[in-house]
Design an enzyme around this catalytic site. Structure first.
Site, PDB file in Angstrom:
ATOM      1  CG  ASP A 455      -1.757   1.158   1.412  1.00 45.46           C
ATOM      2  OD1 ASP A 455      -2.286   1.612   0.389  1.00 45.46           O
ATOM      3  OD2 ASP A 455      -1.919   1.648   2.541  1.00 45.46           O
ATOM      4  CB  THR A 457      -1.885   6.440   2.103  1.00 43.73           C
ATOM      5  OG1 THR A 457      -2.091   6.819   0.750  1.00 43.73           O
ATOM      6  CG2 THR A 457      -2.097   7.613   3.013  1.00 43.73           C
ATOM      7  CD  GLU A 579      -8.318  20.936  -0.757  1.00 41.46           C
ATOM      8  OE1 GLU A 579      -9.261  20.592  -0.052  1.00 41.46           O
ATOM      9  OE2 GLU A 579      -8.440  21.703  -1.722  1.00 41.46           O
ATOM     10  CE  LYS A 626      -5.416  13.121 -14.227  1.00 42.76           C
ATOM     11  NZ  LYS A 626      -6.550  12.482 -14.885  1.00 42.76           N
ATOM     12  CE  LYS A 645      -6.406  23.256  -3.886  1.00 38.22           C
ATOM     13  NZ  LYS A 645      -6.288  23.583  -2.496  1.00 38.22           N
ATOM     14  CB  THR A 675       3.388  20.202  -8.894  1.00 37.36           C
ATOM     15  OG1 THR A 675       2.934  19.187  -9.784  1.00 37.36           O
ATOM     16  CG2 THR A 675       4.874  20.069  -8.723  1.00 37.36           C
ATOM     17  CG  ASP A 756      -3.455   9.137  -2.966  1.00 36.28           C
ATOM     18  OD1 ASP A 756      -4.181  10.000  -3.481  1.00 36.28           O
ATOM     19  OD2 ASP A 756      -2.789   9.331  -1.941  1.00 36.28           O
ATOM     20  NE  ARG A 836      -8.688   8.453  -7.732  1.00 40.49           N
ATOM     21  CZ  ARG A 836      -8.958   9.030  -6.571  1.00 40.49           C
ATOM     22  NH1 ARG A 836      -9.443   8.329  -5.578  1.00 40.49           N
ATOM     23  NH2 ARG A 836      -8.755  10.308  -6.383  1.00 40.49           N
ATOM     24  CG  ASP A 862      -1.274   1.880   6.796  1.00 44.63           C
ATOM     25  OD1 ASP A 862      -1.229   2.990   7.337  1.00 44.63           O
ATOM     26  OD2 ASP A 862      -1.681   1.715   5.636  1.00 44.63           O
TER      27      ASP A 862
END
Length: 1135
Positions: A455, A457, A579, A626, A645, A675, A756, A836, A862
């Site tokens: 995994d 994250t 964010e 996106k 953004k 970015t 992700d 994804r 995890d």
């Protein structure tokens, strides 16, 4: 030019080439012509070109299926396949799954449900009271070894087949079964207690008479359930009401999708507007919900209130749902239950744990079958030499029982005890503290891994973001120059406040009129920084949360915000940690987000003034677009600004022409930074009103709503002013890079499976060096049908030695049509990144690798979303992290940090496998040597089926006389742990399985036959005059030989090994003194006792020594010569 070249050589005079070339130009028309697709060549090897099959796609499988299924197939395992399919068919008939249907759920009226829905209980147990004993016995006796011993032990109840005492056969078998049963009972009780704890959690249920307490397992579809803050949501619900004034709440979904960020959920407007909670029972309303599905990111339904005129209809989407196993993070929520138990999203996405069997056990199982075959052949030879006289069939069976020691039952006992010892060593290793072994049956699997599926994250990354870079085109700011930005912000707001204001705080921002009136003039760095920081502070989905002032919430809302907006108790919540970090950064440079609700947000300037903005529209981030956008109106000036953004690929075409964006994005990505491009556009009142009308109209349309809405938003996204480029770093776990490097050098292929986004996943793959710097990355384009998949796979085939990045949707399409081809291509890649991915997809990929490559897989994760993958893999490792303990509880091994996996595999995995292989072979050697002696003895005694050694000697031989030295092999190691970590290439050898191959096994068989023959014939030749003592002589030489053989096998001595050797020798000498009646020939009743004075004479001592020397010395010489002229790789290092 390149596009017109056919991708594969097709047979000459073929009609297919023109069609194929035209297919390149009409990508989307292929969906309707599946028949033609079969003619498009997509093949993996040259042999396919000459094949006349019409459907290339089925070639590899077609070849497999063409194998003849004859008698040989049936005997070599076909019977297993047939039995298995019959059992599956029976189970399927008995437990036919109920078809899942859409449903109408009336609020607070479970009795109105048309169908019976499953109970809302959690059940993780493998067995119940009835199935426990049969289930455990089946798991034990499905191994050939145990089944064989059961048959042999049962045969001893037949008088004519009885060889020795019953306890010699039943005691070891009973011991093995008892140990297994006790272990399973303990595991089952633990599971039951965990389930009971979850099922008996109490929740408040709303009824007409008020609140009642109800157990989690008693909740039904249609119940109105109140869930408090920090409480787990017990079933899938539609969110009706919340105590929060803005009608929304946050939930934590880390146990469902593995993401630690909080998700914003919105209550149904109709029920949130009701004056009191009790009014939920005074209205007549129902929820229409789609049938239960796997997808946790989508939901379609409707809310209807009937008792009004006209009826109120509200559409329900994913933001109105509260899935089970998530946790309420703010406020109290009330929801109506729509799915329970097995139909909830979290249960549908969890695969059930299978009984994992190690590769080593399967290999030993194969070897025991070979030994059984040898035993039967030997028995037939014995009976044949007798000339099949008398009751030869009975004699045959007696011989089979006599030679039953060829297959030692102590093999299972020793291996199980060895596994327990390895588990203990892993947990006691100070270099990997906190490691827990939850499945004690497969530690050797850690030494045989080829694929590691990880995994992202929380496993490779800490999920902690740090703002690293702000780039304005001409000037770039890093972590060391952030104070300059801060001074620019303070300066720009100081200029504003020093200007005379119009009475109130209307001058709280630099007047935009000065900027818009002269657009040609180049802006100063000061104003550009100010604009960029302000855009970052406004364009997001972050909500500030204040913990301590919950009781006085009502009063502080209207009061001036000094105490309410104090910095010390503010935390930010959003669906993305990026964010949150951006907003934290704007706070650090002086512009602070202090309050936000659904319609407005407030910023605080360095001087403490509050700027208010009305939120007019929000366009949330989606994986397709996106990007995210927000339109705000500044309260003081009335100016309307559209901020946006997003990822550079999406924003490059939206912003005005510039010459630096692409280059700088590439530079930041190479540094492993995530970015975001930030842009803005000022709108006039007329422009905005026009947009709003078109937008609302598009939102009400029934057909193609998504496309129409997107088209309206895109009309705004033109010629936007580029403000800045931000770079945020997701911090990697400690030592991730060296660990991945070590695993790669060990020959392990690493696949990253994450839920992700594609950009983030690619970024982490680069920064963690999962993909090395000089490697190309092939991003698999999104495909939605077979034709697109075909073209994209062919494009991918032409790439060599490049890492693959693919999204879950594209993967699903590829697996539907080109499973075999896709896996074959992906397995050749040095690294694969799947983004994804749903939890079920992760498990599916693991299963796919197991089926197609037949290699051992390991999954590490995890979060709750990794459980399915961990349980599907041959070896599952869970990390105890921020995302809770769900993964570590479901895993076979639990570690605290990713870097520990290096030592776990290179040291413990390698040692466990090598030790178990040596132990297994040695125990078999111990059985084969005594069976060889029995065969020699029987042939000398005119092929009589008489046992050479009495029952007690046989039990003693396998236990007290040789068990401790043989078992001490679990302490052996060929190289020191430091050396194994320094040279991970040593691990690569293990995947070939040479330690327990048929070749190694045959060498041990030859050693056993040689030694058994020498011991028995030596005893008969040297002690011809003292033939009565043949048992004592041969048995003594046998014990000495075994002890010397253990010493020969050991590579690194441990003090316990020396103790074991001397202890065993002492026990044997003591038994010679006290148990001398067992050392006679034949049964005790013959009166042939051992003469104590005989064993102390010189002839006895030198003759026994001579026999032992002849049986062992040649092997020592061979071992020395082999190490000198053909040393194994580990000995080169240790020398």
């Amino acid at each position: 030019m390149a596009d017109s070249i056919p991708l594969n050589p097709v047979r000459k005079n073929s009609r297919r080439a023109p069609y194929y070339n035209s297919a390149r130009h009409s990508r989307y028309s292929l969906e309707d012509e599946p028949s033609n697709l079969d003619e498009m060549p997509l093949m993996m090897s040259e042999e396919g070109f000459e094949n006349d099959e019409s459907d290339y796609q089925t070639l590899p499988r077609a070849r497999v299926n063409q194998r003849q299924r004859g008698l040989g197939w049936f005997l070599l395992g076909g019977w297993k396949v047939l039995c298995g399919s019959c059992c599956d068919c029976l189970v399927h008939t008995c437990r036919r799954k109920k078809e899942l249907k859409a449903r109408t759920v009336w609020l607070g009226c479970p009795e109105k449900c048309e169908e019976k829905y499953p109970k809302n209980g959690i059940k993780n147990q493998k067995y119940n009271i009835i199935t426990f004993v049969p289930g455990v016995l089946y798991q034990q006796f499905k191994f050939f070894l145990n089944l064989y011993f059961l048959v042999v032990a049962c045969s001893q109840f037949v008088p004519s087949l009885k060889i020795g005492y019953l306890y010699t056969y039943w005691a070891p078998l009973g011991f093995v079964l008892t140990v297994t049963m006790v272990r399973e009972v303990v595991d089952e009780v633990r599971r039951y207690q965990r389930d009971k704890e979850m099922n008996s959690q109490l929740y408040s249920k709303l009824t007409v008479r008020g609140k009642v307490q109800v157990k989690s397992s008693d909740i039904q579809v249609g119940d109105l359930i109140i869930v408090e803050k920090n409480q787990r949501i017990p079933a899938d619900m539609i969110f009706l009401r919340t105590s929060e004034k803005n009608g929304s709440c946050f939930i934590r979904t880390d146990q469902l999708d593995g993401e630690t960020d909080w998700k914003l959920k919105v209550a149904v407007g109709c029920t949130q507007r009701l004056p009191a909670v009790g009014d939920l029972f005074s209205i007549s309303a129902y929820v229409y919900a789609q049938k239960p599905q796997l997808d946790i990111h989508s939901f379609e339904g409707n809310f209807t209130r009937e008792d009004t005129d006209p009826q109120i209809h509200e559409s329900l989407s994913i933001e109105n749902t509260l899935w089970a196993s998530t946790v309420v993070a703010s406020g109290t929520v009330i929801g109506v239950v729509i799915y329970t138990g097995k139909e909830t999203r979290s249960v549908l996405n969890t695969s059930y744990a299978k009984n994992k069997v190690g590769l080593l056990d399967l290999e030993l199982n194969r070897l025991t079958k070979a030994l059984f075959l040898a035993q039967v052949v030997l028995s037939i030879v014995m009976v044949a030499v007798q000339g099949f006289v008398g009751p030869w069939f009975r004699n045959l069976f007696r011989f089979v029982v006599l030679f039953s020691y060829i297959i030692p039952l102590s093999l299972r006992v020793n291996l199980d005890m060895g596994k327990a010892a390895y588990g203990w060593m892993i947990m006691k290793d100070e270099n990997i503290p906190g490691t827990v072994v939850r499945t004690s049956t497969i530690p050797e699997e850690l030494g045989r891994l080829v694929y590691l599926l990880t995994d992202k994250t929380g496993t490779l990354t800490k999920n902690e973001m740090i703002f690293k870079r702000l780039h304005l085109g001409t000037v770039s700011y890093g972590t060391d120059t952030m104070d300059e930005i801060q001074s620019h912000i303070i300066q720009s707001y100081a200029q504003v406040t020093s200007q005379p204001s119009n009475g109130s705080t209307s001058g709280a921002t630099p007047s935009r009129k000065t900027q818009t009136s002269a657009p040609k003039v180049r802006k100063s760095v000061n104003s550009r920084i100010h604009e960029a920081v302000k855009a970052i502070a406004l364009c997001h989905n972050v909500t500030p949360v204040y913990e301590s002032h919950t009781t006085v919430n009502g009063e502080t809302e209207s009061a001036e915000a000094d105490q309410d907006f104090s910095d010390d108790n503010r935390t930010y919540q959003a669906s993305s940690p990026d964010e949150v970090e951006l907003v934290r950064w704007t706070e650090s440079v002086g512009l602070t987000l202090v309050n936000r609700d659904l319609t407005s947000l407030q910023l605080k300037t360095p001087s403490g003034q509050i700027l208010s903005f009305y939120i007019l529209q929000i366009f949330p981030f989606t994986s397709e677009s996106k990007r995210m956008g927000i339109i705000v109106r500044e309260e003081s000036t009335g100016d309307i600004t559209f901020y946006m953004k997003g990822a550079d690929v999406a924003m490059a075409s939206i912003v005005q022409y510039n010459d630096w964006l692409e280059e700088e994005c590439g530079n930041m990505a190479r540094e492993g930074l995530r970015t975001l491009v930030v842009a803005k556009k000022s709108l006039s009142e007329e422009q905005y009103q026009d947009f709003e009308n078109r937008y609302n109209q598009a939102k009400l349309s029934i057909h193609d709503r998504t496309l129409k809405v997107a088209a309206v938003v895109e009309s705004l996204e033109r010629e936007m002013e580029l403000l800045c480029l931000t770079g945020v770093e997701d911090q990697l776990q400690a030592d991730v890079r060296p660990t991945l490097e070590m695993l790669r050098n060990a020959g392990i292929k690493i696949w990253m499976l994450t839920g992700d986004k594609l950009e983030t996943a690619t970024c982490i793959a680069k920064s963690s060096h999962l993909v090395s710097r000089n490697q190309d990355i092939h991003v698999f384009r999104p495909v939605s049908n077979r034709g697109e998949a075909h073209l994209e796979l062919n494009a991918f085939r032409r790439k060599h030695d490049c890492a693959l990045v693919i999204s879950g949707d594209s993967l699903e399409v590829c697996l539907r049509y080109y499973e075999h081809e896709f896996v074959e291509l992906a397995c050749q890649c040095p690294a694969v990144v799947c983004c994804r991915c749903s939890p079920t997809q992760k498990a599916q990929i693991v299963t796919l690798l197991q089926q197609h490559t037949a290699n051992r897989t390991c999954a590490i994760g995890d979060g709750g979303n990794d459980v399915s993958m961990i349980q599907a893999a041959d070896c599952g490792i869970g990390i105890e992290g921020k995302e809770g303990k769900q993964a570590s509880l479901a895993a076979d091994f639990s570690i605290t940090q990713f870097k520990h996996i290096g030592r776990l595999l290179m040291v413990h995995g390698r040692n466990s496998y090598k030790r178990s292989a040596a132990l297994g072979l040695f125990v078999m050697h111990r059985g084969m040597i005594i069976s060889t002696m029995q065969a020699v003895f029987s042939s000398v005694f005119f092929f009589a089926s008489v046992p050479l050694y009495q029952g007690f000697l046989m039990v003693g031989y396998a236990t007290i006389y040789t068990m401790f030295p043989v078992f001490s092999l679990v302490l052996d190691q060929d190289v020191k742990p430091e050396m194994a970590l320094l040279y991970p290439e040593l691990y690569k050898d293990l995947t070939k399985g040479r330690s327990l191959s048929f070749k190694t096994f045959l060498i041990w068989v030859l050693i056993s036959i040689y030694q058994g023959g020498i011991l028995m014939y030596g005893g008969l030749v040297l002690f011809e005059s003292e033939f009565v003592h043949v048992v004592a002589i041969s048995f003594t030489a046998l014990i000495l030989t075994e002890l010397l053989m253990v010493a020969l096998t050991i590579r690194t001595w441990h003090w316990l090994m020396v103790v074991a050797e001397f202890f065993s020798l002492g026990c044997y000498l003591a038994s010679l003194m006290f148990l001398n009646e067992y050392f006679g020939i034949g049964r005790v009743s013959f009166g042939a006792f051992l003469d104590l004075s005989f064993i102390t004479t010189w002839p006895f001592l030198w003759k026994v020594s001579a026999i032992t020397l002849v049986s062992c010395l040649p092997l020592y010489i061979i071992k020395y010569l082999k190490r000198k002229f053909s040393p194994p790789s580990y000995s080169k290092l240790s020398s």
